[in-house]
Design a protein around this motif. Structure first.
Motif, PDB file in Angstrom:
ATOM      1  N   LYS A  95      -0.419 -17.269   2.815  1.00  0.00           N
ATOM      2  CA  LYS A  95       0.897 -16.664   2.596  1.00  0.00           C
ATOM      3  C   LYS A  95       1.431 -17.024   1.219  1.00  0.00           C
ATOM      4  O   LYS A  95       1.035 -18.026   0.631  1.00  0.00           O
ATOM      5  N   VAL A  96       2.358 -16.212   0.761  1.00  0.00           N
ATOM      6  CA  VAL A  96       2.881 -16.363  -0.601  1.00  0.00           C
ATOM      7  C   VAL A  96       4.144 -17.221  -0.628  1.00  0.00           C
ATOM      8  O   VAL A  96       5.035 -17.044   0.205  1.00  0.00           O
TER       9      VAL A  96
ATOM     10  N   ILE B 234       4.421  -8.321  -5.295  1.00  0.00           N
ATOM     11  CA  ILE B 234       4.185  -9.281  -4.216  1.00  0.00           C
ATOM     12  C   ILE B 234       5.496  -9.999  -3.869  1.00  0.00           C
ATOM     13  O   ILE B 234       6.212 -10.451  -4.757  1.00  0.00           O
TER      14      ILE B 234
ATOM     15  N   ASP C  41       4.641 -12.777   1.844  1.00  0.00           N
ATOM     16  CA  ASP C  41       3.591 -11.771   2.078  1.00  0.00           C
ATOM     17  C   ASP C  41       2.294 -12.505   2.411  1.00  0.00           C
ATOM     18  O   ASP C  41       2.057 -13.613   1.936  1.00  0.00           O
TER      19      ASP C  41
ATOM     20  N   LEU D 140      -1.686 -12.529   1.926  1.00  0.00           N
ATOM     21  CA  LEU D 140      -2.691 -11.975   1.021  1.00  0.00           C
ATOM     22  C   LEU D 140      -4.100 -12.371   1.439  1.00  0.00           C
ATOM     23  O   LEU D 140      -4.314 -13.452   1.981  1.00  0.00           O
TER      24      LEU D 140
ATOM     25  N   ASN E 255      -2.982  -7.062   0.033  1.00  0.00           N
ATOM     26  CA  ASN E 255      -1.705  -7.535   0.549  1.00  0.00           C
ATOM     27  C   ASN E 255      -1.568  -7.014   1.974  1.00  0.00           C
ATOM     28  O   ASN E 255      -1.300  -5.834   2.206  1.00  0.00           O
TER      29      ASN E 255
ATOM     30  N   THR F 104       0.571  -7.643   4.249  1.00  0.00           N
ATOM     31  CA  THR F 104       1.936  -7.315   4.670  1.00  0.00           C
ATOM     32  C   THR F 104       2.334  -5.924   4.186  1.00  0.00           C
ATOM     33  O   THR F 104       2.874  -5.126   4.937  1.00  0.00           O
ATOM     34  N   GLN F 105       2.059  -5.670   2.898  1.00  0.00           N
ATOM     35  CA  GLN F 105       2.479  -4.393   2.310  1.00  0.00           C
ATOM     36  C   GLN F 105       1.382  -3.336   2.332  1.00  0.00           C
ATOM     37  O   GLN F 105       1.607  -2.212   1.869  1.00  0.00           O
TER      38      GLN F 105
ATOM     39  N   TYR G  73      -4.637  -4.914  -5.000  1.00  0.00           N
ATOM     40  CA  TYR G  73      -4.423  -5.177  -6.431  1.00  0.00           C
ATOM     41  C   TYR G  73      -5.721  -5.704  -7.035  1.00  0.00           C
ATOM     42  O   TYR G  73      -6.546  -6.297  -6.348  1.00  0.00           O
TER      43      TYR G  73
END
Lengths: 164, 425
Positions: free
Chosen positions: A4-5, A113, A117, A119, A130, A132-133, A137
């Motif tokens: 996670k970010v 990001i 989120d 990843l 990503n 979550t989204q 990338y």
């Protein structure tokens, strides 16, 4: 590699805030981890979880040569840092010490990001997914030598003589 | 095309006839330095390696290694005392003779000893366990700061990898105005190119300003290339370099110079004839103003110290301003090495500082890195001859540091607020 970010959308985060000067005399890695990012966010060590990725602005790790900086971040749980650029000694220390991965991404990806989120980083394909989204990338590939040191887990396991 | 001095030193050290930016080479190292912070860090790396079955039996060449005690000296507490003790045992075990111990003759800040003692010579490839290792590039050497793992690797194997950097050439011309020091020039440059303006790159200085510049002033320029993110700062050696070294070492060296057709990634030309005294505001060395724009900003403290701003000429310039005057704020003067302290005594500079009301202390990195000996409290405002002013650099994270030349710092000390030296009565 998934995680996670934890995001700090700040440029030029320097070693004095990553691990402040008074802790330079400490060489116990676990102890250094407790003070990671203390100069910027005193609550950092309670926010970060093992395996997190830090996403941040350009020139991360500028300032001193203190290897305490990547050590403290590693001990606090960070497995990679994603930023548009890194200060050179921080980059070397992170790779050669095998503490964490400094991964270069474009500035607009830093913007996309978001904090927390999830990843998935694929170093073989130089891509980030990503989760979550639901976006993908690109990451800037490691130069050949860096890639070998990363694969070896740091300079200790790396046979430098074979490179010349 | 030819090569510039940085490329030529790296080519020689890696036994190649030609290198170009972005090449990666394995280079042999001429000199290595560790201090009381990086040294114990390096020893820790060796411990971890030993646990993995790789044991340090001997150093690649103890003659090429030197040790400085500077960050937390005189030992500031039990932890730093233990680090210094550990370093002493280690240097004895591995037969490192050049260990400069505090209270035992010559000692001081590593980047000051490197030139005061003539330890780093033209044409050499030198690595140090400290980011301001760049300082020694003023001697015409390639001087690069590394972390603990890299230094441990060098101590064991005598070599390490380098990426050949691009080089930015700074051509400095014009007549240096009175009250302008190298500190003003380098702050001006960092203000324009930023703290990552030279990231991964070499910064080479040339021009008639450099030709006339003293060795100590050149060292201020290369010292702060670190603040622009540079891999190294470098100045081609000349008679000033050779004269400076004559009284300091008998060691032989082979100078290296840039080829006339050398390549540079960028060339910046600076005319310094109109330069005014510069101050870098909190919280970055790139955050510059001319001193006069900041005049009147109230201060709590003035600090004259560090590898950047406590060499003999720095102290002479500060004393020139402070002679016969009294300081209005706490002022600390910490000569950067024992030899400089002694020369400052003989020249009467120490008397000037003490009579002005300043405290004069032993050589140490001290409060420059927020370690000890006068760190800043919350909300305190300091003007300093040092090199960094990031949040918390010199103490509390909510303290503030302004960076300036010894002339500006001394002028500010006697006025209690930021003062241009040209405005001192």
């Amino acid at each position: 590699m998934t995680g996670k970010v934890i995001k700090y959308d700040i440029e030029n985060i320097d070693t004095d805030v990553i691990i402040p000067g008074p802790y330079l005399k400490i060489h116990d890695h676990k102890e250094l981890g407790k003070h990671s990012m203390e100069g910027l966010d005193p609550d950092f060590s309670s926010k970060v979880n093992k395996g997190d990725f830090m996403v941040t602005g350009k020139n991360f790790g500028c300032g001193s040569s203190r290897e305490h900086a990547p050590i403290a971040l590693h001990e606090s749980g960070i497995q990679a840092i994603l930023a548009p650029s890194f200060a050179r000694i921080f980059y070397r220390n992170a790779v050669d010490g095998g503490y964490l991965l400094p991964i270069e991404i474009e500035q607009d990806i830093v913007k996309k990001i978001q904090d927390r989120d999830e990843l998935e980083i694929n170093l073989n394909e130089n891509k980030i997914f990503n989760k979550t989204q639901k976006e993908e990338y690109l990451i800037k590939p490691f130069p050949e030598l860096i890639s070998k040191i990363v694969s070896a887990g740091g300079l200790i396991n790396f046979k430098i003589e074979e490179q010349n | 095309m030819g090569m510039n001095i940085t490329e030529k030193i790296l080519a020689k050290a890696s036994n190649r006839t030609k290198v170009s930016p972005d090449d990666v080479v394995i280079a042999n190292i001429d000199k290595v330095m560790i201090h009381d912070v990086s040294g114990p860090g390096v020893i820790k790396v060796f411990e971890l390696w030993e646990n993995k079955g790789i044991k340090l039996e001997k150093l690649y060449d103890p003659e090429k290694v030197w040790i400085s005690e500077d960050h937390f000296v005189p030992a500031s507490d039990k932890v730093s005392a233990n680090n210094i003790s550990l370093l002493s045992k280690w240097s004895k075990k591995f037969n490192v003779k050049k260990h400069y111990k505090y209270g035992l003759g010559q000692y001081g800040i590593c980047h000051t000893l490197s030139h005061e003692e003539g330890l780093i010579l033209p044409g050499e490839l030198y690595v140090g366990g400290d980011s301001h290792t760049n300082t020694s590039g003023a001697m015409g050497a390639l001087a690069v700061g590394l972390g603990h793992t890299d230094i441990a690797y060098v101590l064991m194997n005598g070599k390490i990898w380098f990426k050949i950097p691009e080089t930015i050439l700074f051509k400095l011309s014009g007549k240096k105005p009175d009250y302008i020091m190298a500190k003003d020039i380098i702050l001006k440059i960092i203000g324009e190119i930023g703290t990552d303006g030279a990231n991964y790159k070499a910064m080479q200085f040339s021009g008639d300003v450099i030709e006339k510049m003293t060795m100590e002033e050149r060292l201020t320029l290369t010292n702060m290339t670190t603040e622009a993110g540079a891999k190294n700062g470098i100045i081609e050696p000349d008679n000033t370099t050779y004269e400076y070294l004559k009284s300091r070492t008998n060691e032989k060296y082979i100078p290296v110079y840039s080829d006339v057709d050398a390549e540079y990634s960028e060339i910046y030309s600076y005319e310094i004839g109109d330069l005014e005294p510069i101050v870098a505001k909190p919280f970055s060395p790139k955050n510059i103003s001319v001193a006069r724009e900041l005049q009147g900003i109230e201060l709590d403290k003035a600090y004259i110290g560090s590898c950047t701003g406590a060499k003999l000429e720095d102290l002479r310039n500060a004393a020139k301003i402070m002679k016969g005057k009294k300081v209005k704020i706490r002022t600390e003067v910490l000569p950067a090495a024992q030899s400089i302290f002694l020369k400052a005594m003989k020249e009467g500079l120490v008397n000037v500082f003490l009579e002005a009301g300043a405290i004069v202390g032993p050589p140490t990195c001290g409060a420059c890195c927020g370690a000890h000996m006068g760190v800043l409290a919350k909300d305190e405002v300091c003007i300093s001859t040092t090199n960094r002013n990031f949040p918390g650099r010199m103490g509390h994270v909510e303290s503030k540091t302004y960076l300036a030349s010894p002339l500006v710092v001394a002028s500010s000390a006697i006025n209690g607020k930021i003062t241009d030296p040209r405005d001192v009565d």
